[in-house]
Scaffold this motif. Structure first.
Motif, short mmCIF file in Angstrom:
data_model
loop_
_atom_site.label_atom_id
_atom_site.label_comp_id
_atom_site.label_asym_id
_atom_site.label_seq_id
_atom_site.Cartn_x
_atom_site.Cartn_y
_atom_site.Cartn_z
N VAL A 343 0.83 -1.20 0.00
CA VAL A 343 0.00 0.00 0.00
C VAL A 343 0.87 1.25 0.00
O VAL A 343 0.62 2.19 -0.76
N ASP A 344 1.89 1.29 0.84
CA ASP A 344 2.76 2.45 0.95
C ASP A 344 3.87 2.37 -0.09
O ASP A 344 4.76 1.52 -0.01
N ARG A 345 3.82 3.27 -1.08
CA ARG A 345 4.83 3.29 -2.15
C ARG A 345 5.94 4.30 -1.86
O ARG A 345 6.85 4.47 -2.68
N GLY A 346 5.87 4.99 -0.74
CA GLY A 346 6.89 5.98 -0.39
C GLY A 346 6.56 7.36 -0.94
O GLY A 346 5.80 7.51 -1.91
N ASP A 347 7.12 8.39 -0.32
CA ASP A 347 6.98 9.79 -0.75
C ASP A 347 5.52 10.23 -0.84
O ASP A 347 5.14 11.01 -1.72
N GLY A 348 4.69 9.71 0.05
CA GLY A 348 3.30 10.16 0.08
C GLY A 348 2.42 9.56 -0.98
O GLY A 348 1.34 10.10 -1.26
N VAL A 349 2.81 8.44 -1.57
CA VAL A 349 2.02 7.75 -2.59
C VAL A 349 1.55 6.42 -2.02
O VAL A 349 2.35 5.65 -1.47
N TYR A 350 0.25 6.14 -2.18
CA TYR A 350 -0.34 4.94 -1.59
C TYR A 350 -1.24 4.25 -2.62
O TYR A 350 -1.84 4.90 -3.47
N LEU A 351 -1.29 2.92 -2.51
CA LEU A 351 -2.13 2.12 -3.40
C LEU A 351 -3.34 1.59 -2.64
O LEU A 351 -3.26 1.27 -1.46
N ALA A 352 -4.45 1.45 -3.35
CA ALA A 352 -5.63 0.79 -2.82
C ALA A 352 -6.30 0.05 -3.96
O ALA A 352 -6.23 0.45 -5.11
N GLY A 353 -6.96 -1.07 -3.64
CA GLY A 353 -7.62 -1.86 -4.67
C GLY A 353 -7.64 -3.32 -4.27
O GLY A 353 -7.23 -3.69 -3.17
N ASP A 354 -8.10 -4.16 -5.18
CA ASP A 354 -8.29 -5.57 -4.82
C ASP A 354 -7.10 -6.46 -5.16
O ASP A 354 -7.18 -7.67 -5.04
N GLN A 355 -5.95 -5.86 -5.58
CA GLN A 355 -4.77 -6.65 -5.87
C GLN A 355 -3.55 -6.21 -5.07
O GLN A 355 -2.43 -6.54 -5.42
N VAL A 356 -3.77 -5.49 -3.99
CA VAL A 356 -2.65 -4.98 -3.21
C VAL A 356 -2.53 -5.72 -1.89
O VAL A 356 -3.33 -6.60 -1.57
N ALA A 357 -1.52 -5.35 -1.12
CA ALA A 357 -1.19 -6.08 0.12
C ALA A 357 -2.14 -5.71 1.24
O ALA A 357 -1.85 -4.86 2.09
N ALA A 358 -3.30 -6.36 1.23
CA ALA A 358 -4.30 -6.17 2.29
C ALA A 358 -5.07 -7.47 2.44
O ALA A 358 -5.30 -8.19 1.46
N PRO A 359 -5.48 -7.81 3.65
CA PRO A 359 -6.19 -9.06 3.88
C PRO A 359 -7.66 -8.96 3.48
O PRO A 359 -8.20 -7.87 3.26
N GLY A 360 -8.32 -10.12 3.41
CA GLY A 360 -9.76 -10.15 3.16
C GLY A 360 -10.12 -10.97 1.94
O GLY A 360 -9.26 -11.47 1.21
N VAL A 361 -11.42 -11.08 1.71
CA VAL A 361 -11.98 -11.84 0.60
C VAL A 361 -12.74 -10.88 -0.30
O VAL A 361 -13.53 -10.06 0.17
N LEU A 362 -12.46 -10.95 -1.62
CA LEU A 362 -13.16 -10.16 -2.63
C LEU A 362 -13.13 -8.67 -2.26
O LEU A 362 -12.07 -8.11 -2.08
N SER A 363 -14.29 -8.00 -2.12
CA SER A 363 -14.31 -6.56 -1.91
C SER A 363 -13.69 -6.14 -0.58
O SER A 363 -13.39 -4.96 -0.39
N GLU A 364 -13.50 -7.09 0.32
CA GLU A 364 -12.86 -6.75 1.60
C GLU A 364 -11.43 -6.26 1.39
O GLU A 364 -10.93 -5.44 2.16
N VAL A 365 -10.75 -6.75 0.35
CA VAL A 365 -9.38 -6.32 0.06
C VAL A 365 -9.38 -4.85 -0.34
O VAL A 365 -8.55 -4.05 0.13
#
Length: 389
Positions: A343-365
């Motif tokens: 999620v944290d790409r450095g320098d104030g840039v962040y990722l969100a979506g269903d293919q990034v490093a976050a737990p959960g199933v389907l929309s929970e990611v």
């Protein structure tokens, strides 16, 4: 330093991040490339049919359920019809059956923690209950994976989704009127919080001021950030939507246990999705990388032959589509969600979506990553008082 946060992408992850940041007092602007919000959670209106982009459900055991409910964003939900009267059917041995193989049911007793991360699901499950039950379980789990070979994925990854999708009482619920009803409430809440939403606003490069949350597909994020490392495996799925004249005795769900595939009659739980006297059927059949869409559509039609007698004579509307790289992350043996793009790409840039490093199933990611991205962006601008539940 100002407290402005820019969000690229107005889907479920982007709106989660926008609401979270705005509730903490940040100034938020959302750029959405399309003219409507929602991303994969859009609901398309065609005549009197309302269709999601493939079968969609919201699991009430996930963290997003409580978050949405607390903010009164959940809205009316339809539960799965009682199983004894819902005509839930399984294709096994190329015949329609009322119950899956006993060995598959036996596998459901295994806790997710018992499945190893570094072994493929089919190999592990075969050792537990035998090959027949293992293959049936792998194919059933495809409804929560959108992948052509669930048995080849990490045993822990698949088994967690198998357990969630077979839990009783069912976790799956359906927003009445389609997923856009949830998105519309989220967008209205964001507006009330002062979020500025700009639709039809395609962003090709990062803004220079303030932190930014890139809440797009991973492919789009890779282009925007010019970062070739933003890659992860996903599924490739053929989608078939049908309007059928109503007939008594049609199945509610046909789950293919001989191969990955799923057909669902969505009007069984929500009559508002189709005109009076008609019903909405949605099918998803995963495709191998080089397999033509027509092959999967043929398999979907075979499931319809089994569960929906004389369906061809009853068709009033039909639509086919292909969902490639838009169906969430899948984890290969030896990997977990922690190995996906951070999620944290450095320098104030962040990722969100269903293919990034976050737990959960389907929309929970998407939800979890949107919440995390907003939390990190708020820290970047020095905003306190974050409300996360």
């Amino acid at each position: 330093m100002g407290n402005r946060i820019t969000i690229i992408g107005g889907g479920f992850a982007g709106l989660t991040a926008a609401i979270t940041a705005a509730e903490a007092g940040a100034q938020v602007v959302v750029h959405e490339a399309h003219h409507t919000l929602g991303g994969r959670a859009r609901t398309t209106v065609t005549g009197q049919f309302r269709t999601n982009e493939g079968p969609h459900a919201l699991y009430n055991g996930g963290p997003h359920w409580a978050w949405l409910k607390q903010r009164r964003l959940l809205g009316p939900m339809a539960a799965v019809p009682p199983l004894e009267g819902a005509r839930f059917r399984f294709r096994h041995g190329d015949a329609l059956r009322r119950i899956p193989p006993l060995a598959m049911l036996k596998l459901l007793r295994r806790a997710p923690e018992q499945a190893p991360v570094d072994m493929d699901f089919l190999g592990w499950a075969t050792g537990e209950v035998g090959e027949e039950g293992a293959r049936a379980a792998a194919h059933y789990a495809a409804v929560a994976l959108f992948h052509h070979d669930p048995g080849g994925l990490s045993a822990r990854f698949v088994h967690e989704r198998l357990r969630r999708s077979t839990k009783l009482p069912p976790e799956a619920h359906y927003p009445r009127g389609g997923w856009s009803s949830v998105i519309d409430r989220m967008a209205a809440h964001a507006w009330d919080l002062g979020v500025r939403v700009e639709t039809g606003s395609r962003v090709a490069e990062l803004p220079e001021d303030g932190p930014v949350i890139v809440a797009t597909s991973l492919d789009a994020a890779r282009r925007i950030l010019d970062d070739d490392s933003l890659c992860w495996d996903s599924g490739r799925t053929a989608l078939l939507d049908l309007g059928l004249r109503t007939r008594r005795g049609d199945a509610f769900i046909v789950s293919d246990l001989d191969a990955p595939g799923w057909v669902e009659r969505f009007t069984a739980q929500d009559r508002s999705l189709a005109p009076r006297g008609e019903q909405l059927i949605q099918a998803q059949v995963p495709l191998a990388p080089d397999e033509p869409r027509a092959a999967a559509i043929g398999r979907a039609e075979h499931l319809l032959d089994l569960g929906f007698p004389a369906w061809r004579e009853r068709v009033t509307w039909r639509r086919e589509a292909l969902a490639a790289g838009r169906t969430g992350a899948v984890d290969a043996p030896g990997t977990t969600w922690r190995d996906r793009p951070a999620v944290d790409r450095g320098d104030g840039v962040y990722l969100a979506g269903d293919q990034v490093a976050a737990p959960g199933v389907l929309s929970e990611v998407s939800f979890t990553s949107g919440l995390e991205a907003a939390t990190l962006a708020l820290r970047w601008v020095g905003v306190r008082g974050l409300r996360v539940a």
